[in-house]
Every structure is written in structure tokens, then in C-alpha cells.
Scaffold this active site. Structure first.
Site, PDB file in Angstrom:
ATOM      1  N   HIS A  90       0.829  -1.215   0.000  1.00 35.69           N
ATOM      2  CA  HIS A  90       0.000   0.000   0.000  1.00 35.69           C
ATOM      3  C   HIS A  90       0.857   1.256   0.000  1.00 35.69           C
ATOM      4  O   HIS A  90       1.913   1.296   0.624  1.00 35.69           O
ATOM      5  CB  HIS A  90      -1.015   0.004   1.144  1.00 35.69           C
ATOM      6  CG  HIS A  90      -0.466  -0.028   2.538  1.00 35.69           C
ATOM      7  ND1 HIS A  90      -0.337   1.093   3.313  1.00 35.69           N
ATOM      8  CD2 HIS A  90      -0.033  -1.058   3.322  1.00 35.69           C
ATOM      9  CE1 HIS A  90       0.131   0.767   4.502  1.00 35.69           C
ATOM     10  NE2 HIS A  90       0.338  -0.537   4.549  1.00 35.69           N
ATOM     11  N   ASP A  92      -0.645   4.246   0.765  1.00 29.65           N
ATOM     12  CA  ASP A  92      -1.239   5.220   1.701  1.00 29.65           C
ATOM     13  C   ASP A  92      -0.570   5.098   3.063  1.00 29.65           C
ATOM     14  O   ASP A  92       0.073   4.090   3.369  1.00 29.65           O
ATOM     15  CB  ASP A  92      -2.761   5.037   1.827  1.00 29.65           C
ATOM     16  CG  ASP A  92      -3.171   3.727   2.480  1.00 29.65           C
ATOM     17  OD1 ASP A  92      -2.552   2.681   2.174  1.00 29.65           O
ATOM     18  OD2 ASP A  92      -4.112   3.725   3.303  1.00 29.65           O
ATOM     19  N   ASP A 123       5.977   1.496   6.784  1.00 26.46           N
ATOM     20  CA  ASP A 123       4.573   1.088   6.631  1.00 26.46           C
ATOM     21  C   ASP A 123       3.881   1.993   5.617  1.00 26.46           C
ATOM     22  O   ASP A 123       3.257   2.967   5.981  1.00 26.46           O
ATOM     23  CB  ASP A 123       3.894   1.149   8.004  1.00 26.46           C
ATOM     24  CG  ASP A 123       2.469   0.647   7.999  1.00 26.46           C
ATOM     25  OD1 ASP A 123       2.035   0.060   6.995  1.00 26.46           O
ATOM     26  OD2 ASP A 123       1.776   0.843   9.019  1.00 26.46           O
ATOM     27  N   GLU A 157      -5.303   0.877   2.510  1.00 29.30           N
ATOM     28  CA  GLU A 157      -5.067  -0.162   3.519  1.00 29.30           C
ATOM     29  C   GLU A 157      -5.287   0.373   4.912  1.00 29.30           C
ATOM     30  O   GLU A 157      -5.861  -0.292   5.772  1.00 29.30           O
ATOM     31  CB  GLU A 157      -3.641  -0.724   3.385  1.00 29.30           C
ATOM     32  CG  GLU A 157      -3.428  -2.043   4.134  1.00 29.30           C
ATOM     33  CD  GLU A 157      -3.068  -1.889   5.595  1.00 29.30           C
ATOM     34  OE1 GLU A 157      -3.135  -2.888   6.326  1.00 29.30           O
ATOM     35  OE2 GLU A 157      -2.724  -0.769   6.044  1.00 29.30           O
ATOM     36  N   ASP A 184       4.660  -6.122   4.763  1.00 27.52           N
ATOM     37  CA  ASP A 184       3.985  -5.055   5.503  1.00 27.52           C
ATOM     38  C   ASP A 184       3.925  -5.442   6.978  1.00 27.52           C
ATOM     39  O   ASP A 184       3.009  -5.065   7.702  1.00 27.52           O
ATOM     40  CB  ASP A 184       2.575  -4.849   4.914  1.00 27.52           C
ATOM     41  CG  ASP A 184       1.918  -3.564   5.390  1.00 27.52           C
ATOM     42  OD1 ASP A 184       2.638  -2.658   5.833  1.00 27.52           O
ATOM     43  OD2 ASP A 184       0.681  -3.477   5.318  1.00 27.52           O
TER      44      ASP A 184
END
Ligand code: BES
Ligand code: ZN
Length: 464
Positions: A90, A92, A123, A157, A184
Site C-alpha cells: 500500500h 497510503d 509502513d 489499507e 507489511d
């Protein structure tokens, strides 16, 4: 695949280390905060950056619009007789607040002590990009990969992956694969890489309590009219007892019990409770009686309030009996717990505890079930070999307490094995101020990913 093919890839990676870091920093400069609609334009800029970046080394990336943030998709050429690997990540990030606790600003990536500090560093921009960079290296040196890689990179996410769920449901053929690779999560500790075979799920809520129709003088009305802030703290405190057990009837009915074997395996991991407390500057850990810290984090449900507000928060004192109070809270769930059933039972429990004079509203938001995967996938040893090549050590097998909402859907709808190969560290400050990612972990992750394509192809041959 010949050894020289793999060697060429590693040579390319060695020569392009600085450029890869520079590209990561470019992506980290974009404040792609999915939860805050003020940043929707920046979330899109991050998606556009991904598309351009992928196209820059020869892929034909697609940007799929959703009713929320866009989904980025690209694939390499199919390889006859080799597995199809879906890489999910992800672009975001979580909101960076509280801003004043950051040593350097969250969207100005800064390197200190070999680590890049920025929101999204670990992350998941840094971890996700490792797979992109390894695909680039294979294409640049060999024009093709030993497997087909499908890259699926989303922008929601951190807000529950709602629109990815429907994208997946209507693109099952497009996304068909033999295994899913996700970076992740975290390593167990520095120098102890890990493959994660279980994640907790989540059920997230907001509660609003309204008392009198306006704010009141607490001297004139206090003691006669219910104060919503008092009521909220009373109500929230009914949820967990002193032994750390959630009190909602039926809450534990389906919880998959911890096996003796897992208890032994977790007990054998190099976890130092005193060091853990020291790092957090707390004088001890707490939680459900009868379970160790790792067991609590990985295999038991939990309850946390994430924000709570109401009444006067300004300078000085104000003797107000507020009209309104609210909180955001969630449960982490473990395998077999059904988020829908938890919600119904939670509502019944809170309704029973609403005092006279208070109206309650509960708003539900993200939900995801917990997952645990079997360790007999033929691809696991291939992943362990690749990690050993990239990081220099073989991984341990662990579960983790965080959630990746789409993971259970991948397993159920695509019928693929899910490999959670985390390159981060537990102290990378994900969701906290001063999030960071070690540049060594970044490059080791890229190398592990580059080796993974080759190892997965070999593992696939051996399953035939
Ligand atoms: N990368 C995390 C999940 C994670 C972190 C798993 C550490 C294991 C170890 C992910 O981006 C995340 O934070 N997910 C959210 C999902 C939620 C907002 C629906 C989470 O777990 O809070
Ligand atoms: Zn993440």
C-alpha cells in the site's frame, strides 16, 4: 535460471543503491494520508507516482479508479511452467499526528544513523518498494523474470481496504495467482528475520453520547443530570475486567485456543520482557491473565480506546457539564471470531449500560477477521531461502498482532498461499511519531525479493 542471471541482478542492485534510496525519498515526500479527505489529492499524487515509476522501467501500469482512492496494478510477462506471484502493498499512510513529537517533519525524509525517518518509511512505502526495485533489476539485467509478478498496490489499507474488496471480487481472473507476497509486517528482532503466519483482525467503532440539550453549569446541574463524559468513561470501563478479560457475552466463544506447540515455540523465541519495557519506558506489561506478552499480542483479542473527547480542553478551568462525549475504539480479533457477531453483542452490551439521561449512537467502521495460515505451503522454504540470501540469517516463524484487512480475502477468494515477509523492525514507530526504516533493511529486502522470484520458480518445479 542460471547463477549468472541472479548474479547480474545483484550487481545491478549494488550499482543502483543510491538511486533506489532517492526514489523512496521521493515517494515519502508525498503526504498520502488516506484517512483525511483534505489529503485526497496527495493520495492520488502518490498513485500517479507509482504508475510513472513502474512505467519508467518498462511496465504498463494501470490506475484503477474506485469510489475511494485509486488502485495501481501492473504485471510482468507470463512464464510458462512457472508460478504467478501477486505482490500486494500500500502507498497510503497513517496520519502523522501529533506533529510536535517528530524530530524532523514527517514528509521530509531525513537519514539519521542509517535509517530514513518519515511517515510511511516502513509502513508501507519502503517495504512495498523493495519488490518494485527487484522487479526493475530483473528486467534491466535479464529482460524477464523467472516467475510472473502481478503488482497490486492500493491506497486504502490504512482505512480498511473497502474498495479493494470489490475490485478483487470483480477481477478474480486478472489477479489469479499461486501465491501472494506481502511485505507489511516486521522482523522478529534486528538480525532475526521472520515469516509471519498469522495476523489479528479488527473491529473498529465510534461511540457518541448525548446528554442534556446544551452545556450546563456543573454547580447548578451537577449531581442531578447525567454527565456524558462520566457516562462514557463508566461504559468503556465495563468492557474489560481487572484480569484483562473482555466482558461482552459470547466474545470468546469462537476464539481458537492457543496450542501447546505454539506456546512452546513462542517461548523459545529470543524475547526479553525487561528490555521490551525498557524500550517503552514502562514499569511492566499488562493484559489477559495467564498469557505471556507474545501470546497476548499475537493470539488473544484486545480492546483499545484510540481517542476520547468531550467537555473543555482549553487553558485553565471551566466548570462545565458537557452535552456530548465521544470515543473511537477497536477490538483486535483472532481467528474464528466473527466481526459481525462481535458488533451485535457489543451493541447489546453497551445498550444495557447506557444510563438514564443519555442517548447513544454507535458508528461501525473497518472490520477484518484474524488469520492463521498453515506452514505446509511449498513456497515457504523458498521464501526462507530467499530471506537467508537477502538478510544473511534464516527466518523464524511468528504471528503478529497488527491487521492487513485484505489478507483473508486473498486466501479465500484467490485460493492462494499468502507469504507475509516483513522487512521492518518492531521499533520502527509505525503509526507513531518518528516512523523510520533502516536503509540496510531496505536493501536486504530488495535482495531477498530478487532471490525470491528465482527460488519460487524452483519450488514450483519441485511440486510437479
Ligand atoms: N502494516 C500494518 C499491519 C501490521 C503492522 C501487521 C505490524 C503486523 C505488524 C498495516 O499497515 C496496518 O497498520 N493496518 C491497520 C489496519 C486497520 C487500519 C484496518 C492496523 O492494523 O491498524
Ligand atoms: Zn501497512
Amino acid at each position: 535460471m542460471s547463477a549468472s542471471a541472479v548474479n547480474g541482478v545483484f550487481e545491478y542492485l549494488e550499482q543502483n543503491r543510491q538511486r533506489a534510496e532517492g526514489e523512496l525519498f521521493e515517494l515519502l515526500r508525498i503526504p498520502s494520508i488516506s484517512a483525511d479527505s483534505k489529503f485526497a489529492g496527495d493520495v492520488r499524487r502518490a498513485a500517479d507516482w507509482m504508475v510513472e515509476h513502474l512505467n519508467g522501467f518498462g511496465l504498463e501500469a494501470e490506475l484503477h479508479e474506485t469510489e475511494g482512492h485509486p488502485i495501481v496494478y501492473a504485471e510482468t510477462a507470463p512464464v510458462a511452467g512457472a508460478p504467478v506471484v501477486l505482490v500486494y502493498g500500500h502507498y497510503d499512510v497513517q496520519p502523522p499526528d501529533p506533529l510536535d513529537l517528530w524530530i524532523t517533519p514527517p514528509f521530509e525524509p531525513t537519514v539519521r544513523d542509517g535509517k530514513v525517518f518519515a511517515r510511511g518509511a516502513t509502513d508501507d512505502k519502503g517495504q512495498m518498494l523493495t519488490h518494485v526495485k527487484s522487479v526493475e533489476a530483473w528486467l534491466a539485467t535479464n529482460k524477464k523474470l523467472p516467475v510472473q509478478v502481478k503488482l497490486l498496490i492500493e491506497g486504502e489499507e490504512e482505512v480498511g481496504s473497502e474498495h479493494l474488496e470489490s475490485f478483487l471480487a470483480s477481477n478474480i481472473e486478472k489477479l489469479a495467482c499461486d501465491c501472494v507476497v506481502i511485505s507489511d509486517t516486521s522482523q522478529f528482532a534486528p538480525g532475526v528475520p521472520a515469516i509471519t503466519y498469522g495476523l489479528r483482525g479488527i473491529a473498529y467503532y465510534e461511540i457518541h453520547l448525548t446528554g442534556p440539550n446544551r452545556d450546563l453549569h456543573s454547580g447548578v446541574f451537577g449531581g442531578a443530570v447525567t454527565n456524558p463524559v462520566n457516562a462514557l468513561s463508566d461504559m468503556l470501563s465495563t468492557i474489560v475486567d481487572d484480569a484483562g478479560r473482555i466482558q461482552i457475552p459470547g466474545f470468546y466463544d469462537e476464539v481458537a485456543p492457543l496450542t501447546e506447540q505454539e506456546r512452546e515455540e513462542f517461548g523459545a523465541l529470543p524475547f526479553d520482557e525487561a528490555e521490551y519495557c525498557k524500550q517503552l519506558e514502562v514499569d511492566g506489561t499488562t493484559g489477559e491473565a495467564g498469557y505471556s506478552t507474545l501470546e497476548r499480542r499475537w493470539t488473544r483479542p484486545s480492546f483499545d480506546v484510540h481517542g476520547i473527547w468531550g467537555g473543555y480542553q482549553g487553558e485553565g478551568e471551566k466548570t462545565v457539564l458537557p452535552s456530548h462525549a465521544a470515543a473511537k475504539f477497536s477490538f483486535r480479533l483472532v481467528p474464528n471470531q466473527d466481526p459481525e457477531k462481535i458488533t451485535a453483542n457489543l451493541r447489546a452490551w453497551l445498550e444495557k449500560h447506557v444510563p438514564t439521561g443519555i442517548k447513544m449512537e454507535i458508528v461501525e467502521s473497518h472490520r477484518a477477521p484474524g488469520v492463521v495460515f498453515s506452514l505446509d505451503s511449498p513456497y515457504l522454504q523458498a521464501a526462507a531461502d530467499a530471506i537467508e540470501i537477502g538478510f544473511g540469517n534464516r527466518p523464524v516463524f511468528i504471528r503478529e498482532g497488527g491487521s492487513i484487512p485484505i489478507v483473508s480475502t486473498f486466501a479465500d477468494k484467490l485460493g492462494a498461499d499468502v507469504l507475509l515477509l516483513g522487512w521492518g523492525q518492531n521499533d520502527d514507530n509505525l503509526h507513531s511519531p518518528n516512523e523510520k526504516f533502516s536503509l540496510a533493511d531496505f536493501h536486504h529486502g530488495i535482495s531477498a525479493s530478487a532471490a525470491l522470484w528465482d527460488r519460487l520458480a524452483t519450488a514450483h518445479q519441485n511440486t510437479k
